[in-house]
Scaffold this motif. Structure first.
Motif, PDB file in Angstrom:
ATOM      1  N   LEU A   1       0.849  -1.222   0.078  1.00 19.78           N
ATOM      2  CA  LEU A   1      -0.320  -0.124  -0.198  1.00 19.78           C
ATOM      3  C   LEU A   1       1.002   1.446   0.080  1.00 19.78           C
ATOM      4  O   LEU A   1       1.120   2.236  -0.623  1.00 19.78           O
ATOM      5  CB  LEU A   1      -1.017  -0.016   1.523  1.00 19.78           C
ATOM      6  CG  LEU A   1      -2.392  -1.122   0.885  1.00 19.78           C
ATOM      7  CD1 LEU A   1      -2.893  -0.751   2.519  1.00 19.78           C
ATOM      8  CD2 LEU A   1      -2.760  -1.111  -0.042  1.00 19.78           C
ATOM      9  N   LEU A   2       2.245   1.230   0.971  1.00 12.55           N
ATOM     10  CA  LEU A   2       3.094   2.541   0.862  1.00 12.55           C
ATOM     11  C   LEU A   2       3.270   2.748  -0.338  1.00 12.55           C
ATOM     12  O   LEU A   2       4.307   4.018  -1.218  1.00 12.55           O
ATOM     13  CB  LEU A   2       3.962   2.110   2.233  1.00 12.55           C
ATOM     14  CG  LEU A   2       4.137   2.227   3.173  1.00 12.55           C
ATOM     15  CD1 LEU A   2       4.821   1.684   4.698  1.00 12.55           C
ATOM     16  CD2 LEU A   2       3.122   3.179   3.420  1.00 12.55           C
TER      17      LEU A   2
ATOM     18  N   THR B   1      -8.592   6.891   5.108  1.00  7.49           N
ATOM     19  CA  THR B   1      -7.320   6.921   5.923  1.00  7.49           C
ATOM     20  C   THR B   1      -5.815   7.627   5.669  1.00  7.49           C
ATOM     21  O   THR B   1      -4.766   8.313   6.301  1.00  7.49           O
ATOM     22  CB  THR B   1      -7.081   5.719   6.698  1.00  7.49           C
ATOM     23  OG1 THR B   1      -7.223   4.561   5.840  1.00  7.49           O
ATOM     24  CG2 THR B   1      -8.547   5.702   7.474  1.00  7.49           C
ATOM     25  N   CYS B   2      -5.974   6.673   4.396  1.00 11.68           N
ATOM     26  CA  CYS B   2      -4.149   6.568   3.105  1.00 11.68           C
ATOM     27  C   CYS B   2      -4.424   8.226   2.318  1.00 11.68           C
ATOM     28  O   CYS B   2      -3.807   7.741   2.221  1.00 11.68           O
ATOM     29  CB  CYS B   2      -3.861   5.192   3.520  1.00 11.68           C
ATOM     30  SG  CYS B   2      -4.418   4.812   4.441  1.00 11.68           S
TER      31      CYS B   2
ATOM     32  N   ALA C   1      -1.608   4.423   6.978  1.00 11.77           N
ATOM     33  CA  ALA C   1      -2.162   6.083   7.107  1.00 11.77           C
ATOM     34  C   ALA C   1      -1.120   6.518   7.852  1.00 11.77           C
ATOM     35  O   ALA C   1      -0.734   7.929   7.727  1.00 11.77           O
ATOM     36  CB  ALA C   1      -3.293   5.553   7.456  1.00 11.77           C
ATOM     37  N   LEU C   2      -1.049   5.490   9.095  1.00 16.24           N
ATOM     38  CA  LEU C   2       0.252   6.672   9.933  1.00 16.24           C
ATOM     39  C   LEU C   2       1.753   6.915   9.534  1.00 16.24           C
ATOM     40  O   LEU C   2       2.593   7.483   9.256  1.00 16.24           O
ATOM     41  CB  LEU C   2       1.072   5.764  11.021  1.00 16.24           C
ATOM     42  CG  LEU C   2      -1.080   5.713  11.577  1.00 16.24           C
ATOM     43  CD1 LEU C   2      -0.551   4.702  13.345  1.00 16.24           C
ATOM     44  CD2 LEU C   2      -0.829   7.068  12.376  1.00 16.24           C
TER      45      LEU C   2
ATOM     46  N   PRO D   1      -5.218   8.447  11.252  1.00 14.91           N
ATOM     47  CA  PRO D   1      -6.653   7.637  10.899  1.00 14.91           C
ATOM     48  C   PRO D   1      -7.891   8.361  12.072  1.00 14.91           C
ATOM     49  O   PRO D   1      -9.155   8.057  11.280  1.00 14.91           O
ATOM     50  CB  PRO D   1      -6.074   7.028  10.665  1.00 14.91           C
ATOM     51  CG  PRO D   1      -5.373   6.721  11.479  1.00 14.91           C
ATOM     52  CD  PRO D   1      -4.069   8.106  11.700  1.00 14.91           C
ATOM     53  N   ASP D   2      -7.897   8.706  13.119  1.00 19.66           N
ATOM     54  CA  ASP D   2      -8.337   9.124  13.490  1.00 19.66           C
ATOM     55  C   ASP D   2      -9.913  10.407  13.032  1.00 19.66           C
ATOM     56  O   ASP D   2     -10.061  10.493  13.854  1.00 19.66           O
ATOM     57  CB  ASP D   2      -7.734  10.101  15.513  1.00 19.66           C
ATOM     58  CG  ASP D   2      -7.546   8.111  15.886  1.00 19.66           C
ATOM     59  OD1 ASP D   2      -8.192   7.545  15.488  1.00 19.66           O
ATOM     60  OD2 ASP D   2      -6.737   8.464  17.855  1.00 19.66           O
ATOM     61  N   ALA D   3      -9.045  11.151  12.677  1.00 18.86           N
ATOM     62  CA  ALA D   3      -9.317  12.475  12.092  1.00 18.86           C
ATOM     63  C   ALA D   3      -8.983  13.202  10.709  1.00 18.86           C
ATOM     64  O   ALA D   3      -7.912  13.415  10.982  1.00 18.86           O
ATOM     65  CB  ALA D   3      -9.669  13.633  13.256  1.00 18.86           C
ATOM     66  N   PRO D   4      -9.089  12.258   9.914  1.00 18.94           N
ATOM     67  CA  PRO D   4      -9.424  12.883   8.484  1.00 18.94           C
ATOM     68  C   PRO D   4      -9.541  14.010   7.967  1.00 18.94           C
ATOM     69  O   PRO D   4     -10.812  14.425   8.773  1.00 18.94           O
ATOM     70  CB  PRO D   4      -9.884  11.857   7.587  1.00 18.94           C
ATOM     71  CG  PRO D   4     -10.935  10.351   8.717  1.00 18.94           C
ATOM     72  CD  PRO D   4     -10.452  10.817   9.358  1.00 18.94           C
TER      73      PRO D   4
END
Length: 336
Positions: free
Chosen positions: A202-203, A230-231, A316-317, A323-326
């Motif tokens: 994914l990266l 998220t990503c 995402a990180l 990802p908690d708050a797009p």
């Protein structure tokens, strides 16, 4: 893989860890009394209404319901009732799935279906919501507060709650679901080597196809949505039978493909074919199946979500997102 809950994404991480328990609790609910009281087993068709992740859960459930009950199950857009005058629903059942139960269009849809003759069931995580108030049966997800904007435990819990409803409609299915409930308690993320391999894929991805068949198609819709929200990576979901038509042409460009295999009856050939065709184009193909045996196809779809959510979180990180708050999204989307 363990997840650090002290950094950005800590809410999503904690909620992913809770998801298997939420599924087990929601799927074990006994709904036989309200289902019998309202004669829901006599419905000639089921119509689902939901948005976003809840709509993906509805898609997973639709295949399982059709296979077990032998009646049509399909999605209706909320706007049929929230904007339009509705459609005839006599003799049918409505199933409204909403984590919050607060969106005005879903409340109007639940009431509209009921007004037009349907028996309406709500699957929701918030007691006393507007959707619950408009329904005749409520199946609580009982996931507790979900603070991350991307829903995880409530999506998996929605599938479990829907399967509890199916068990009340089909006692034969109830006995098979019992094994899935027991097995799901231990469902976690993928083994570290597979987690790291998918995260790396994914990266480096520019475009992602998430492909499934039957209940796996609903899981594909949910994972494609999670990758986007998220990503911020472009992702699309396809049925394994449809993706080999026009969409296959995009594989002439660099493409990452996640193929979800829930083991649903009759799907093996199309899943195998999709894997082979994409590999022949040089695409980066990853086939994913549950690591727990003996699950029903819908429970297997939920297990795949539990496997892949941690991969998406870590991706995402690594890309610098929380990802908690797009940044463009909120927990409750109000639509009409």
């Amino acid at each position: 893989m363990s997840m650090d809950t002290s950094q950005p994404g800590r809410h999503m991480a904690a909620e992913i860890e809770e998801a298997a328990g939420v599924f087990a609790r929601s799927a074990a609910l006994d709904l036989s009394a309200p289902v019998a009281a309202l004669g829901l087993a006599g419905a000639r068709a089921f119509y689902t209404v939901a948005r976003g992740s809840s709509d993906a859960a509805a898609n997973i459930l639709s295949y399982e319901f059709m296979r077990e009950l032998g009646v049509p199950v399909t999605s209706l857009p909320p706007s049929v009732f929230s904007v339009g005058a509705g459609v005839a629903m006599e003799g049918t059942a409505g199933l409204v799935i909403s984590q919050s139960g607060a969106s005005e269009d879903l409340i109007r849809a639940a009431q509209g279906m009921r007004d037009r003759g349907a028996t309406v069931t709500a699957i929701t995580n918030v007691a006393g919501s507007g959707v619950e108030g408009a329904a005749q049966i409520t199946v609580p997800i009982n996931a507790g507060p979900e603070q991350a904007v991307p829903a995880t435990k409530t999506v998996i819990g929605s599938v479990g709650a829907g399967l509890a409803l199916l068990s009340a409609l089909s006692p034969a299915y109830a006995s098979r679901l019992g094994g899935s409930v027991s097995g799901f308690v231990g469902v976690g993320g993928l083994p570290d080597v597979d987690h790291d391999r998918l995260r790396a894929a994914l990266l480096r991805a520019r475009h992602v196809y998430v492909v499934g068949r039957d209940t796996g198609f609903g899981a594909a819709q949910e994972l494609a949505l999670k990758i986007k929200e998220t990503c911020a990576i472009h992702a699309e979901a396809y049925s394994a039978s449809e993706v080999l038509h026009g969409p296959l042409q995009l594989a002439t460009n660099p493409l990452t493909v996640l193929v979800l295999d829930t083991g649903a009856p009759g799907t093996a050939e199309s899943i195998d074919n999709a894997v082979a065709r994409f590999r022949a184009t040089g695409s980066d193909v990853h086939r994913i199946a549950p690591t727990v045996a003996g699950l029903t196809p819908a429970a297997a779809a939920a297990a795949i979500l539990r496997h892949i959510y941690p991969v998406i979180l870590d991706t995402a990180l690594a890309l610098g997102h929380d990802p908690d708050a797009p940044v463009t999204l909120s927990k409750v989307t109000v639509t009409r």
